[in-house]
Design a protein around this motif. Sequence first.
Motif, PDB file in Angstrom:
ATOM      1  N   GLY A   7      12.058  -5.167 -31.915  1.00 35.95           N
ATOM      2  CA  GLY A   7      10.364  -4.923 -31.279  1.00 35.95           C
ATOM      3  C   GLY A   7       9.946  -3.439 -31.401  1.00 35.95           C
ATOM      4  N   CYS A   8      10.507  -2.769 -31.954  1.00 34.56           N
ATOM      5  CA  CYS A   8      10.068  -1.310 -32.111  1.00 34.56           C
ATOM      6  C   CYS A   8       9.854  -0.640 -33.598  1.00 34.56           C
ATOM      7  N   GLY A   9       9.245  -1.615 -34.407  1.00 31.56           N
ATOM      8  CA  GLY A   9       8.918  -1.120 -35.712  1.00 31.56           C
ATOM      9  C   GLY A   9       7.670  -0.432 -35.958  1.00 31.56           C
ATOM     10  N   PRO A  10       7.388   0.256 -37.020  1.00 30.40           N
ATOM     11  CA  PRO A  10       6.199   1.058 -37.226  1.00 30.40           C
ATOM     12  C   PRO A  10       5.106  -0.016 -37.241  1.00 30.40           C
ATOM     13  N   LEU A  11       3.946   0.199 -37.239  1.00 25.90           N
ATOM     14  CA  LEU A  11       2.570  -0.592 -37.266  1.00 25.90           C
ATOM     15  C   LEU A  11       1.739  -0.086 -38.580  1.00 25.90           C
ATOM     16  N   VAL A  12       1.046  -1.066 -39.119  1.00 19.74           N
ATOM     17  CA  VAL A  12      -0.110  -0.701 -40.089  1.00 19.74           C
ATOM     18  C   VAL A  12      -1.372  -1.034 -39.275  1.00 19.74           C
ATOM     19  N   LEU A  13      -2.128  -0.033 -38.923  1.00 27.40           N
ATOM     20  CA  LEU A  13      -3.374   0.044 -38.507  1.00 27.40           C
ATOM     21  C   LEU A  13      -4.665   0.113 -39.171  1.00 27.40           C
ATOM     22  N   THR A  14      -5.608  -0.581 -38.769  1.00 23.50           N
ATOM     23  CA  THR A  14      -7.012  -0.436 -39.291  1.00 23.50           C
ATOM     24  C   THR A  14      -8.099  -0.249 -38.337  1.00 23.50           C
ATOM     25  N   ALA A  15      -9.329   0.230 -38.790  1.00 19.77           N
ATOM     26  CA  ALA A  15     -10.376   0.302 -37.848  1.00 19.77           C
ATOM     27  C   ALA A  15     -11.194  -1.111 -38.115  1.00 19.77           C
ATOM     28  N   GLU A  16     -12.175  -1.192 -36.966  1.00 22.36           N
ATOM     29  CA  GLU A  16     -13.196  -2.357 -37.078  1.00 22.36           C
ATOM     30  C   GLU A  16     -13.712  -2.337 -38.299  1.00 22.36           C
ATOM     31  N   GLY A  17     -13.818  -3.509 -38.948  1.00 28.02           N
ATOM     32  CA  GLY A  17     -14.669  -3.432 -40.499  1.00 28.02           C
ATOM     33  C   GLY A  17     -13.565  -3.218 -41.524  1.00 28.02           C
ATOM     34  N   GLY A  18     -12.344  -2.881 -41.182  1.00 23.99           N
ATOM     35  CA  GLY A  18     -11.435  -2.633 -42.445  1.00 23.99           C
ATOM     36  C   GLY A  18     -10.635  -3.805 -42.817  1.00 23.99           C
ATOM     37  N   ALA A  19      -9.633  -3.840 -43.251  1.00 25.78           N
ATOM     38  CA  ALA A  19      -8.764  -5.147 -43.786  1.00 25.78           C
ATOM     39  C   ALA A  19      -8.166  -5.586 -42.796  1.00 25.78           C
ATOM     40  N   THR A  20      -8.369  -7.274 -42.922  1.00 23.07           N
ATOM     41  CA  THR A  20      -7.810  -7.964 -41.719  1.00 23.07           C
ATOM     42  C   THR A  20      -6.548  -8.656 -42.167  1.00 23.07           C
TER      43      THR A  20
ATOM     44  N   ARG B 242      -6.903  -1.789 -34.641  1.00 27.73           N
ATOM     45  CA  ARG B 242      -6.265  -2.798 -34.526  1.00 27.73           C
ATOM     46  C   ARG B 242      -5.021  -3.079 -35.430  1.00 27.73           C
ATOM     47  N   ARG B 243      -4.108  -3.538 -34.823  1.00 21.81           N
ATOM     48  CA  ARG B 243      -2.740  -4.016 -35.660  1.00 21.81           C
ATOM     49  C   ARG B 243      -2.933  -4.953 -36.686  1.00 21.81           C
ATOM     50  N   LEU B 244      -2.777  -4.565 -37.904  1.00 21.91           N
ATOM     51  CA  LEU B 244      -2.778  -5.315 -39.041  1.00 21.91           C
ATOM     52  C   LEU B 244      -1.446  -5.838 -39.368  1.00 21.91           C
ATOM     53  N   ALA B 245      -0.301  -5.279 -38.983  1.00 22.99           N
ATOM     54  CA  ALA B 245       0.984  -5.763 -39.477  1.00 22.99           C
ATOM     55  C   ALA B 245       1.970  -4.907 -38.704  1.00 22.99           C
ATOM     56  N   ASP B 246       3.220  -5.653 -38.390  1.00 26.48           N
ATOM     57  CA  ASP B 246       4.113  -4.858 -37.602  1.00 26.48           C
ATOM     58  C   ASP B 246       5.459  -5.045 -38.727  1.00 26.48           C
ATOM     59  N   MET B 247       5.816  -3.645 -39.016  1.00 27.01           N
ATOM     60  CA  MET B 247       6.979  -3.535 -40.053  1.00 27.01           C
ATOM     61  C   MET B 247       8.413  -4.082 -39.405  1.00 27.01           C
ATOM     62  N   GLY B 248       8.465  -3.915 -38.182  1.00 26.40           N
ATOM     63  CA  GLY B 248       9.502  -4.309 -37.456  1.00 26.40           C
ATOM     64  C   GLY B 248       9.585  -6.013 -37.350  1.00 26.40           C
ATOM     65  N   GLU B 249       8.503  -6.397 -36.933  1.00 27.70           N
ATOM     66  CA  GLU B 249       8.386  -8.014 -37.192  1.00 27.70           C
ATOM     67  C   GLU B 249       8.663  -8.561 -38.566  1.00 27.70           C
ATOM     68  N   TYR B 250       8.259  -7.952 -39.571  1.00 28.19           N
ATOM     69  CA  TYR B 250       8.302  -8.197 -40.910  1.00 28.19           C
ATOM     70  C   TYR B 250       9.934  -8.152 -41.363  1.00 28.19           C
ATOM     71  N   TRP B 251      10.503  -6.868 -40.686  1.00 24.96           N
ATOM     72  CA  TRP B 251      11.878  -6.698 -41.209  1.00 24.96           C
ATOM     73  C   TRP B 251      12.915  -7.865 -40.206  1.00 24.96           C
ATOM     74  N   GLU B 252      12.731  -7.915 -39.281  1.00 24.01           N
ATOM     75  CA  GLU B 252      13.468  -8.957 -38.417  1.00 24.01           C
ATOM     76  C   GLU B 252      13.416 -10.282 -38.857  1.00 24.01           C
ATOM     77  N   THR B 253      12.251 -10.673 -39.256  1.00 22.18           N
ATOM     78  CA  THR B 253      11.841 -12.160 -39.691  1.00 22.18           C
ATOM     79  C   THR B 253      12.652 -12.306 -40.930  1.00 22.18           C
ATOM     80  N   THR B 254      12.651 -11.564 -41.957  1.00 26.78           N
ATOM     81  CA  THR B 254      13.032 -11.659 -43.154  1.00 26.78           C
ATOM     82  C   THR B 254      14.691 -11.397 -43.359  1.00 26.78           C
ATOM     83  N   THR B 255      15.222 -10.597 -42.394  1.00 25.91           N
ATOM     84  CA  THR B 255      16.615 -10.283 -42.476  1.00 25.91           C
ATOM     85  C   THR B 255      17.514 -10.563 -41.193  1.00 25.91           C
ATOM     86  N   GLY B 256      16.884 -10.637 -40.176  1.00 33.04           N
ATOM     87  CA  GLY B 256      17.484 -11.096 -38.932  1.00 33.04           C
ATOM     88  C   GLY B 256      18.121  -9.977 -38.094  1.00 33.04           C
ATOM     89  N   HIS B 257      18.272  -8.793 -38.811  1.00 32.20           N
ATOM     90  CA  HIS B 257      18.718  -7.658 -38.382  1.00 32.20           C
ATOM     91  C   HIS B 257      17.863  -6.698 -37.473  1.00 32.20           C
TER      92      HIS B 257
END
Length: 288
Positions: free
Chosen positions: A85-98, A172-187
């Motif tokens: 629950g401590c991974g890096p985040l990908v952030l965008t501004a309003e009007g940016g990629a969703t 706003r948060r577009l993606a959480d690299m920690g969630e991606y990692w934990e979901t795909t690996t379990g580590h």
Amino acid sequence: MSSTDDRPLTLTYSPCPNDTFVFHAWTHGLLPGTPDVTVDYADIDVTNGRAERGEGDLLKVSYAVLPYVRDEYALLPCGGALGRGCGPLVLTAEGGATSPAGLAGRTVAVPSERSTAYLLFRLWAADLVPGGVGEVVVLPFAEIMPAVRDGRVDAGLVIHEARFTFQAYGLRRLADMGEYWETTTGHPIPLGAIVGRRSLGGERLAAVAEAIRSSVDHAWADPSASRKHVLAHAQEMDPAVADAHIGLYVNEYTRDLGVSGHAAIDALLGRAAAAGLVPATAPLSPAG
């Protein structure tokens, strides 16, 4: 440098709350009998570069840099940042990629091209951004959110306390690299490591590891002891954010990576090597 060298060791880490909290007792002479040490504070991109050039005895580096420095530096089993629950985040501004696909061909700011954050981002983008992102710009982590807010980049990869403050920038948060990692690996997610120069010798490195563990124990037993020091280096950070930062990044893996911590690091470096993102490296063990 010989293993009998008894000069003070050099220790370089970030001024972020988790590091200043962890190392306070050791670096402020509160632990009699521990190795003498002098401290330098530097951003992760700087410490990664120093390790690659062989500058310094003990450094906080990104796990992503380990394949490049393992001949000269050993991974210490404590003092770093690894957790859930401590991974890096990908952030965008309003009007940016969703969505991840919206970053195709876009400009993204990252804190270091050798950072674990960027390594995770590259693995994530290879899976979810068709054709990949466009230009990657390296900025000090404190400058990334303003750059996204002001439209100088399309997205930003952020670390540290940005997890708690990005909404204040209208992002706003577009993606959480920690969630991606934990979901795909379990580590759990490996972020920052403490490395020590191998030429110091096994006995001295073991003494360093014991000092770090004692410093962590002291910090947990008396959090008030480091409070002034932590907030002084956190500069304008809200004390509540500093406390949340410490609570997130200082955990059982900080005191001892253990079997599951080493397995997580091996999984990250193995997957990255298979994708051609880092050189292949031998599996880690608690000693190396």
